[in-house]
Design a protein around this motif. Structure first.
Motif, mmCIF file in Angstrom:
data_model
loop_
_atom_site.group_PDB
_atom_site.id
_atom_site.type_symbol
_atom_site.label_atom_id
_atom_site.label_comp_id
_atom_site.label_asym_id
_atom_site.label_seq_id
_atom_site.Cartn_x
_atom_site.Cartn_y
_atom_site.Cartn_z
ATOM 1 N N LEU A 5 0.861 -1.182 0.000
ATOM 2 C CA LEU A 5 0.000 0.000 0.000
ATOM 3 C C LEU A 5 0.895 1.228 0.000
ATOM 4 N N GLN A 6 0.720 2.068 -1.012
ATOM 5 C CA GLN A 6 1.638 3.177 -1.227
ATOM 6 C C GLN A 6 1.398 4.350 -0.272
ATOM 7 N N SER A 7 2.388 5.234 -0.223
ATOM 8 C CA SER A 7 2.288 6.480 0.540
ATOM 9 C C SER A 7 2.107 7.622 -0.446
ATOM 10 N N PHE A 8 2.027 8.845 0.072
ATOM 11 C CA PHE A 8 1.892 10.014 -0.800
ATOM 12 C C PHE A 8 2.434 11.230 -0.077
ATOM 13 N N THR A 188 -2.844 16.893 10.602
ATOM 14 C CA THR A 188 -1.602 16.173 10.907
ATOM 15 C C THR A 188 -1.901 14.890 11.679
ATOM 16 N N ALA A 189 -2.836 14.977 12.615
ATOM 17 C CA ALA A 189 -3.202 13.785 13.393
ATOM 18 C C ALA A 189 -3.809 12.721 12.488
ATOM 19 N N ALA A 190 -4.656 13.146 11.554
ATOM 20 C CA ALA A 190 -5.265 12.190 10.624
ATOM 21 C C ALA A 190 -4.218 11.584 9.701
ATOM 22 N N GLU A 191 -3.292 12.411 9.236
ATOM 23 C CA GLU A 191 -2.222 11.906 8.361
ATOM 24 C C GLU A 191 -1.339 10.899 9.100
ATOM 25 N N ASN A 192 -1.005 11.204 10.341
ATOM 26 C CA ASN A 192 -0.173 10.288 11.128
ATOM 27 C C ASN A 192 -0.904 8.975 11.400
ATOM 28 N N ALA A 193 -2.196 9.087 11.676
ATOM 29 C CA ALA A 193 -2.993 7.880 11.936
ATOM 30 C C ALA A 193 -3.085 7.027 10.675
ATOM 31 N N TRP A 194 -3.216 7.691 9.525
ATOM 32 C CA TRP A 194 -3.249 6.943 8.265
ATOM 33 C C TRP A 194 -1.911 6.244 8.017
ATOM 34 N N SER A 195 -0.810 6.914 8.268
ATOM 35 C CA SER A 195 0.513 6.317 8.053
ATOM 36 C C SER A 195 0.688 5.058 8.900
ATOM 37 N N SER A 196 0.243 5.118 10.149
ATOM 38 C CA SER A 196 0.344 3.954 11.030
ATOM 39 C C SER A 196 -0.547 2.816 10.527
ATOM 40 N N LEU A 197 -1.744 3.180 10.070
ATOM 41 C CA LEU A 197 -2.662 2.170 9.546
ATOM 42 C C LEU A 197 -2.103 1.539 8.272
ATOM 43 N N ARG A 198 -1.542 2.367 7.408
ATOM 44 C CA ARG A 198 -0.937 1.858 6.176
ATOM 45 C C ARG A 198 0.203 0.877 6.478
ATOM 46 N N ASP A 199 1.041 1.241 7.436
ATOM 47 C CA ASP A 199 2.157 0.363 7.811
ATOM 48 C C ASP A 199 1.640 -0.971 8.349
ATOM 49 N N ALA A 200 0.548 -0.925 9.098
ATOM 50 C CA ALA A 200 -0.020 -2.157 9.653
ATOM 51 C C ALA A 200 -0.565 -3.045 8.535
ATOM 52 N N ILE A 201 -1.229 -2.423 7.560
ATOM 53 C CA ILE A 201 -1.749 -3.207 6.430
ATOM 54 C C ILE A 201 -0.600 -3.835 5.649
ATOM 55 N N ASN A 202 0.448 -3.079 5.412
ATOM 56 C CA ASN A 202 1.608 -3.627 4.701
ATOM 57 C C ASN A 202 2.282 -4.731 5.510
ATOM 58 N N ALA A 210 -1.046 -15.042 1.061
ATOM 59 C CA ALA A 210 -2.109 -15.803 0.396
ATOM 60 C C ALA A 210 -3.488 -15.174 0.585
ATOM 61 N N ASP A 211 -3.563 -14.076 1.323
ATOM 62 C CA ASP A 211 -4.865 -13.430 1.579
ATOM 63 C C ASP A 211 -5.279 -12.633 0.337
ATOM 64 N N ALA A 212 -6.122 -13.252 -0.502
ATOM 65 C CA ALA A 212 -6.544 -12.616 -1.758
ATOM 66 C C ALA A 212 -7.379 -11.370 -1.508
ATOM 67 N N ASP A 213 -8.202 -11.398 -0.446
ATOM 68 C CA ASP A 213 -9.031 -10.231 -0.143
ATOM 69 C C ASP A 213 -8.173 -9.031 0.250
ATOM 70 N N CYS A 214 -7.099 -9.293 0.971
ATOM 71 C CA CYS A 214 -6.181 -8.215 1.347
ATOM 72 C C CYS A 214 -5.508 -7.640 0.115
ATOM 73 N N ALA A 215 -5.091 -8.535 -0.796
ATOM 74 C CA ALA A 215 -4.443 -8.076 -2.032
ATOM 75 C C ALA A 215 -5.395 -7.214 -2.853
ATOM 76 N N ALA A 216 -6.662 -7.634 -2.927
ATOM 77 C CA ALA A 216 -7.656 -6.870 -3.680
ATOM 78 C C ALA A 216 -7.890 -5.500 -3.048
ATOM 79 N N ILE A 218 -5.725 -3.761 -1.201
ATOM 80 C CA ILE A 218 -4.552 -2.919 -1.449
ATOM 81 C C ILE A 218 -4.581 -2.368 -2.867
ATOM 82 N N ASN A 219 -4.970 -3.201 -3.836
ATOM 83 C CA ASN A 219 -5.065 -2.734 -5.215
ATOM 84 C C ASN A 219 -6.092 -1.610 -5.344
#
Length: 260
Positions: A5-8, A188-202, A210-216, A218-219
């Protein structure tokens, strides 16, 4: 290998655009993805959702903090009405006292424009012009003329609403400065929370390839982020980028935030 899952870049989006982006990302995560992934990220998802909701509230408060329009509308009506009265009596030769008074007022207006012209000025410019006109209309030399035209109360009405607008504008400006700081903090708080969530998903994706739903999911999230990036670059006069980083689809070196 499952895609990441990419950053921006955080400053790529305006405050309203990133709000909409976060809204779309939150909806995707809550409506799709495997139950195992949702259970894994639930604590961080809750933090992100709470931060997003607070950002929503502060953005709305900032949007609603506008200059008081009631005073502006009343002073606009007053100055147009005053000019109209002076214009009518300027040709009223049967009543020379009123005609002389009207010509005196029109001579003042000649330096600033008609009532309609003044009402169309930018609000702060109008405040300055009305302040100057009112100084002339309330001077000793003007009092006999405003009395002869029976517009003393109208002049006071304009002055009262011009003062009210200026005072309200000053309060709103101070409030906006405070709200701007609150919006920045909430974003800033929302951006930081998103970054932490993104890292957890990655992190989950690395272990659960093998989790196809997770791959879908992320896409879908990457496609959404890429769409917002392209729109943001187009709005800034740039061309949407079609190249993609091998490590993170849709993400380029300039899209990676330093703080992440």
């Amino acid at each position: 290998m499952m895609k990441k899952l990419q950053s921006f870049t955080r400053n790529l989006f305006t405050q309203w655009v990133i709000f909409q982006l976060f809204s779309d990302l939150l909806h995707l995560i809550k409506s799709t993805g495997s139950e195992a992934l949702k259970a894994f990220i639930q604590p961080l998802l809750s933090v992100f959702e709470n931060a997003f909701n607070k950002y929503d509230v502060t953005l709305l408060a900032a949007k609603n903090a506008e200059a008081p329009t009631v005073f502006d509308e009343k002073r606009d009506w007053g100055i147009k009405e005053l000019y109209a009265i002076a214009a009518v009596y300027a040709d009223h030769f049967l009543k020379p006292a009123k005609q002389q008074a009207a010509l005196f007022l029109l001579a003042i207006f000649k330096r600033y424009g008609t009532g309609a012209d003044i009402s169309k000025l930018p609000q702060d410019d109008e405040s300055g012009v009305l302040t100057n006109i009112l100084q002339e209309l309330t001077a000793d030399a003007a009092k006999p003329h405003t009395t002869a035209l029976d517009v003393v109360e109208l002049v006071e009405y304009i002055a009262e609403n011009n003062t009210g607008f200026i005072a309200g504008r000053r309060l709103v400006t101070e409030e906006n400065m405070q709200l701007a700081g609150q919006v920045k903090t909430a974003r800033t708080a929302a951006e930081n929370a998103w970054s932490s969530l993104r890292d957890a998903i990655n992190g989950y994706a690395v272990v659960n390839v093998a989790d196809a739903d997770c791959a879908a999911l992320i896409n879908s999230l990457n496609a959404t982020i890429d769409r917002y990036k392209s729109n943001a670059r187009r709005a800034r006069g740039g061309k949407p980028r079609e190249d993609a980083s091998p490590e993170t689809p849709g993400e380029t070196a300039t899209d990676t935030p330093a703080q992440d």
